[in-house]
Enzyme design. Structure first.
Site, PDB file in Angstrom:
ATOM      1  N   PHE A 173     -41.567 -44.987  -1.465  1.00 19.92           N
ATOM      2  CA  PHE A 173     -42.489 -45.950  -0.555  1.00 19.92           C
ATOM      3  C   PHE A 173     -42.903 -47.464  -0.464  1.00 19.92           C
ATOM      4  O   PHE A 173     -42.379 -48.561  -0.325  1.00 19.92           O
ATOM      5  CB  PHE A 173     -43.527 -44.885  -0.157  1.00 19.92           C
ATOM      6  CG  PHE A 173     -44.928 -45.846   0.986  1.00 19.92           C
ATOM      7  CD1 PHE A 173     -44.895 -46.378   2.268  1.00 19.92           C
ATOM      8  CD2 PHE A 173     -46.189 -45.660   0.314  1.00 19.92           C
ATOM      9  CE1 PHE A 173     -45.707 -47.153   2.938  1.00 19.92           C
ATOM     10  CE2 PHE A 173     -47.266 -46.124   0.658  1.00 19.92           C
ATOM     11  CZ  PHE A 173     -47.318 -46.836   2.514  1.00 19.92           C
TER      12      PHE A 173
ATOM     13  N   ALA B 261     -43.214 -41.058  -8.948  1.00 22.06           N
ATOM     14  CA  ALA B 261     -44.581 -40.748  -9.304  1.00 22.06           C
ATOM     15  C   ALA B 261     -44.102 -39.180  -8.578  1.00 22.06           C
ATOM     16  O   ALA B 261     -43.188 -38.870  -8.083  1.00 22.06           O
ATOM     17  CB  ALA B 261     -45.041 -40.714  -9.283  1.00 22.06           C
TER      18      ALA B 261
ATOM     19  N   TYR C 117     -52.325 -33.541  -9.555  1.00 20.02           N
ATOM     20  CA  TYR C 117     -51.942 -34.838  -9.863  1.00 20.02           C
ATOM     21  C   TYR C 117     -52.949 -36.185 -10.510  1.00 20.02           C
ATOM     22  O   TYR C 117     -52.406 -36.717 -11.351  1.00 20.02           O
ATOM     23  CB  TYR C 117     -51.446 -34.909  -8.062  1.00 20.02           C
ATOM     24  CG  TYR C 117     -51.834 -36.684  -7.829  1.00 20.02           C
ATOM     25  CD1 TYR C 117     -50.304 -37.490  -8.815  1.00 20.02           C
ATOM     26  CD2 TYR C 117     -52.257 -37.723  -7.762  1.00 20.02           C
ATOM     27  CE1 TYR C 117     -49.470 -38.646  -8.314  1.00 20.02           C
ATOM     28  CE2 TYR C 117     -51.434 -38.744  -7.259  1.00 20.02           C
ATOM     29  CZ  TYR C 117     -50.811 -39.785  -7.648  1.00 20.02           C
ATOM     30  OH  TYR C 117     -49.922 -41.306  -7.149  1.00 20.02           O
TER      31      TYR C 117
ATOM     32  N   VAL D  60     -53.276 -42.326   7.239  1.00 20.76           N
ATOM     33  CA  VAL D  60     -52.550 -43.081   8.960  1.00 20.76           C
ATOM     34  C   VAL D  60     -51.774 -42.637   9.936  1.00 20.76           C
ATOM     35  O   VAL D  60     -51.585 -43.314  10.479  1.00 20.76           O
ATOM     36  CB  VAL D  60     -52.388 -44.167   8.282  1.00 20.76           C
ATOM     37  CG1 VAL D  60     -52.054 -45.656   8.766  1.00 20.76           C
ATOM     38  CG2 VAL D  60     -53.357 -44.253   7.176  1.00 20.76           C
TER      39      VAL D  60
HETATM   40  N1  LIG Z   1     -48.487 -44.190  -2.033  1.00 20.12           N
HETATM   41  C1  LIG Z   1     -49.729 -43.895  -2.328  1.00 20.12           C
HETATM   42  O1  LIG Z   1     -51.313 -44.223  -1.863  1.00 20.12           O
HETATM   43  C2  LIG Z   1     -50.354 -44.755  -3.897  1.00 20.12           C
HETATM   44  C3  LIG Z   1     -51.866 -44.343  -4.443  1.00 20.12           C
HETATM   45  C4  LIG Z   1     -51.537 -44.536  -5.882  1.00 20.12           C
HETATM   46  C5  LIG Z   1     -50.370 -45.093  -6.616  1.00 20.12           C
HETATM   47  N2  LIG Z   1     -49.633 -44.548  -6.122  1.00 20.12           N
HETATM   48  C6  LIG Z   1     -48.639 -44.402  -7.635  1.00 20.12           C
HETATM   49  O2  LIG Z   1     -47.580 -45.307  -6.728  1.00 20.12           O
HETATM   50  C7  LIG Z   1     -46.518 -45.382  -7.728  1.00 20.12           C
HETATM   51  C8  LIG Z   1     -45.211 -45.080  -5.891  1.00 20.12           C
HETATM   52  O3  LIG Z   1     -45.942 -44.134  -5.788  1.00 20.12           O
HETATM   53  P1  LIG Z   1     -45.542 -44.019  -4.056  1.00 20.12           P
HETATM   54  O4  LIG Z   1     -46.706 -43.872  -2.641  1.00 20.12           O
HETATM   55  O5  LIG Z   1     -44.001 -44.857  -3.818  1.00 20.12           O
HETATM   56  O6  LIG Z   1     -44.499 -42.201  -3.699  1.00 20.12           O
HETATM   57  P2  LIG Z   1     -43.284 -41.409  -3.251  1.00 20.12           P
HETATM   58  O7  LIG Z   1     -42.770 -41.955  -1.872  1.00 20.12           O
HETATM   59  O8  LIG Z   1     -44.120 -40.551  -3.120  1.00 20.12           O
HETATM   60  O9  LIG Z   1     -42.151 -42.380  -4.215  1.00 20.12           O
HETATM   61  C9  LIG Z   1     -42.233 -41.037  -5.032  1.00 20.12           C
HETATM   62  C10 LIG Z   1     -40.968 -41.812  -6.342  1.00 20.12           C
HETATM   63  O10 LIG Z   1     -40.920 -41.827  -7.732  1.00 20.12           O
HETATM   64  C11 LIG Z   1     -39.601 -40.604  -7.718  1.00 20.12           C
HETATM   65  N3  LIG Z   1     -39.062 -39.664  -8.390  1.00 20.12           N
HETATM   66  C12 LIG Z   1     -40.324 -37.775  -8.407  1.00 20.12           C
HETATM   67  N4  LIG Z   1     -39.922 -37.352  -9.352  1.00 20.12           N
HETATM   68  C13 LIG Z   1     -38.742 -38.525 -10.211  1.00 20.12           C
HETATM   69  C14 LIG Z   1     -37.954 -37.572 -11.821  1.00 20.12           C
HETATM   70  N5  LIG Z   1     -38.255 -36.682 -11.694  1.00 20.12           N
HETATM   71  N6  LIG Z   1     -37.454 -38.671 -11.835  1.00 20.12           N
HETATM   72  C15 LIG Z   1     -37.271 -40.097 -11.317  1.00 20.12           C
HETATM   73  N7  LIG Z   1     -37.478 -39.982 -10.165  1.00 20.12           N
HETATM   74  C16 LIG Z   1     -39.033 -39.527  -9.465  1.00 20.12           C
HETATM   75  C17 LIG Z   1     -38.932 -40.365  -6.370  1.00 20.12           C
HETATM   76  O11 LIG Z   1     -37.550 -40.399  -6.207  1.00 20.12           O
HETATM   77  P3  LIG Z   1     -36.583 -39.192  -5.302  1.00 20.12           P
HETATM   78  O12 LIG Z   1     -35.976 -40.520  -4.014  1.00 20.12           O
HETATM   79  O13 LIG Z   1     -35.050 -39.125  -5.840  1.00 20.12           O
HETATM   80  O14 LIG Z   1     -38.256 -38.646  -5.049  1.00 20.12           O
HETATM   81  C18 LIG Z   1     -39.547 -41.612  -5.325  1.00 20.12           C
HETATM   82  O15 LIG Z   1     -38.145 -42.994  -6.063  1.00 20.12           O
HETATM   83  C19 LIG Z   1     -46.330 -43.536  -8.071  1.00 20.12           C
HETATM   84  O16 LIG Z   1     -46.657 -44.168  -9.429  1.00 20.12           O
HETATM   85  C20 LIG Z   1     -47.619 -43.085  -7.551  1.00 20.12           C
HETATM   86  O17 LIG Z   1     -48.632 -42.116  -8.488  1.00 20.12           O
HETATM   87  C21 LIG Z   1     -49.381 -44.745  -5.140  1.00 20.12           C
END
Ligand SMILES: NC(=O)c1ccc[n+]([C@@H]2O[C@H](COP(=O)([O-])OP(=O)(O)OC[C@H]3O[C@@H](n4cnc5c(N)ncnc54)[C@H](OP(=O)(O)O)[C@@H]3O)[C@@H](O)[C@H]2O)c1
Length: 311
Positions: free
Chosen positions: A15, A82, A151, A191
């Site tokens: 995302f 993540a 997490y 949301v």
């Molecule tokens: N969204 C939020 O509200 C939020 C808030 C605070 C912090 N964060 C942090 O921001 C970052 C991005 O979050 P997001 O919302 O974009 O998460 P997301 O949409 O769930 O995307 C997660 C990403 O991590 C990749 N991934 C998962 N497992 C993996 C593995 N074993 N090896 C390599 N890649 C892997 C996924 O790849 P695939 O497409 O292959 O699954 C995807 O590209 C993360 O570090 C998260 O902890 C997010």
């Protein structure tokens, strides 16, 4: 602010990562996306123009050669991958959280140090703080024992590995503690759920008097902060990236109902439960981001309008 960089980006299919990859490309940086499934990433429009390299963070510590190849020649590592468990309450996900978010981050940051990558920008969570009703700054205590613990503990552990590598001089690093992100392209989350139901003419039910609160930050604001952190080489250490204020579930439901032209009767508020002490996550104090990243925030109503319009 430096010129174009060679950036290795994890999480580019996610995302936040998708939007970040496109923003970095638009600013003239070269982006190598380290993804689990390059064939799938190849089909993603947002990743057009990015080089794609296969890397699974689960078990990456045992794959030294793969890691070295993935990071070879990169000037900045941006780590936005993540494992976010589908059910935050199920302890069965704790192991994978640790393997990907803690040990995967350790392998990546150590690999980056070995490969001579000078700098890392790491995405952590602004929900790692001990609960507080007032905005928390980067020095506030962390203790995410109330919710999403499997997490958040793994995110905090990964963050410590990055900070340790920085303190021992392996590379320069900045960790963004990002609060709860919403915006166009999001799948799941409250949301989306509320917006879908209200747009479809259904009612939404808000539990516990709608008191649960979180710091809601717009995706575009987070992406701008990350771009800024990547481009400003002097930025190091922990930086909060949020909106600076808490939004309650009730405020969110009312604001979305208003945007979608629905009345108060579209919201069913369940009574507040007695004895509930865990009311959600702390709002983030964002002075540091404003000062060193030129960070600005979008008003919630404006951000929710954009999110709803993109659906
Ligand atoms: N969204 C939020 O509200 C939020 C808030 C605070 C912090 N964060 C942090 O921001 C970052 C991005 O979050 P997001 O919302 O974009 O998460 P997301 O949409 O769930 O995307 C997660 C990403 O991590 C990749 N991934 C998962 N497992 C993996 C593995 N074993 N090896 C390599 N890649 C892997 C996924 O790849 P695939 O497409 O292959 O699954 C995807 O590209 C993360 O570090 C998260 O902890 C997010």
């Amino acid at each position: 602010v430096s010129g174009p960089k060679r950036i290795a980006l994890t999480g580019a299919t996610g995302f936040i990562g998708r939007r970040l990859a496109a923003a970095l490309r638009a600013r003239g940086h070269s982006v190598r996306a380290l993804v689990r499934d390059p064939a799938r990433a190849e089909r993603m429009e947002a990743l057009a123009g990015c080089a794609l390299v296969a890397l699974d963070l689960e078990g990456a510590g045992a794959e030294g050669d793969t890691l070295a190849r993935a990071l070879d020649g990169a000037e900045v590592l941006c780590h936005a991958a993540a494992y976010i468990p589908p059910d935050q309450r199920d302890p069965a996900h704790a192991g994978r959280c640790l393997r990907v978010n803690a040990l995967g981050t350790l392998a990546l940051i150590e690999g980056a140090g070995r490969a001579g990558v000078g700098r890392a920008v790491h995405f952590s969570s602004g929900n790692v703080y001990a609960p507080s009703p007032d905005p928390v700054d980067e020095g506030a205590p962390t203790y995410p024992a109330a919710r999403a613990t499997y997490y958040l503990a793994s995110k905090l552990c990964g963050e410590l590995y990055v900070e340790h590598a920085r303190r021992r001089g392996a590379l320069r690093a900045c960790t963004l503690r990002v609060s709860s992100v919403y915006g166009p392209g999001m799948v799941g989350g409250v949301v989306s759920l509320f917006a879908d139901r209200l747009a479809g003419g259904a009612r939404v039910r808000v539990s516990d008097g709608g008191r649960y609160r979180t710091d809601l930050v717009l995706l575009d604001d987070v992406v701008s902060a990350a771009v800024s952190a990547i481009e400003r080489e002097a930025v190091e250490g922990i930086v909060n990236v949020g909106s600076g204020r808490a939004t309650t579930l009730l405020e969110l439901a009312r604001t979305l109902a208003d945007i979608l032209g629905r009345g108060e009767d579209a919201i069913e508020v369940e009574p507040a439960r007695e004895g509930v002490t865990d009311l959600g996550f702390s709002p983030l104090e964002i002075t540091r981001a404003r000062d060193i990243l030129d960070y600005t925030t979008t008003d919630l109503v404006e951000g929710l309008r954009a999110t709803v319009a993109a659906r």
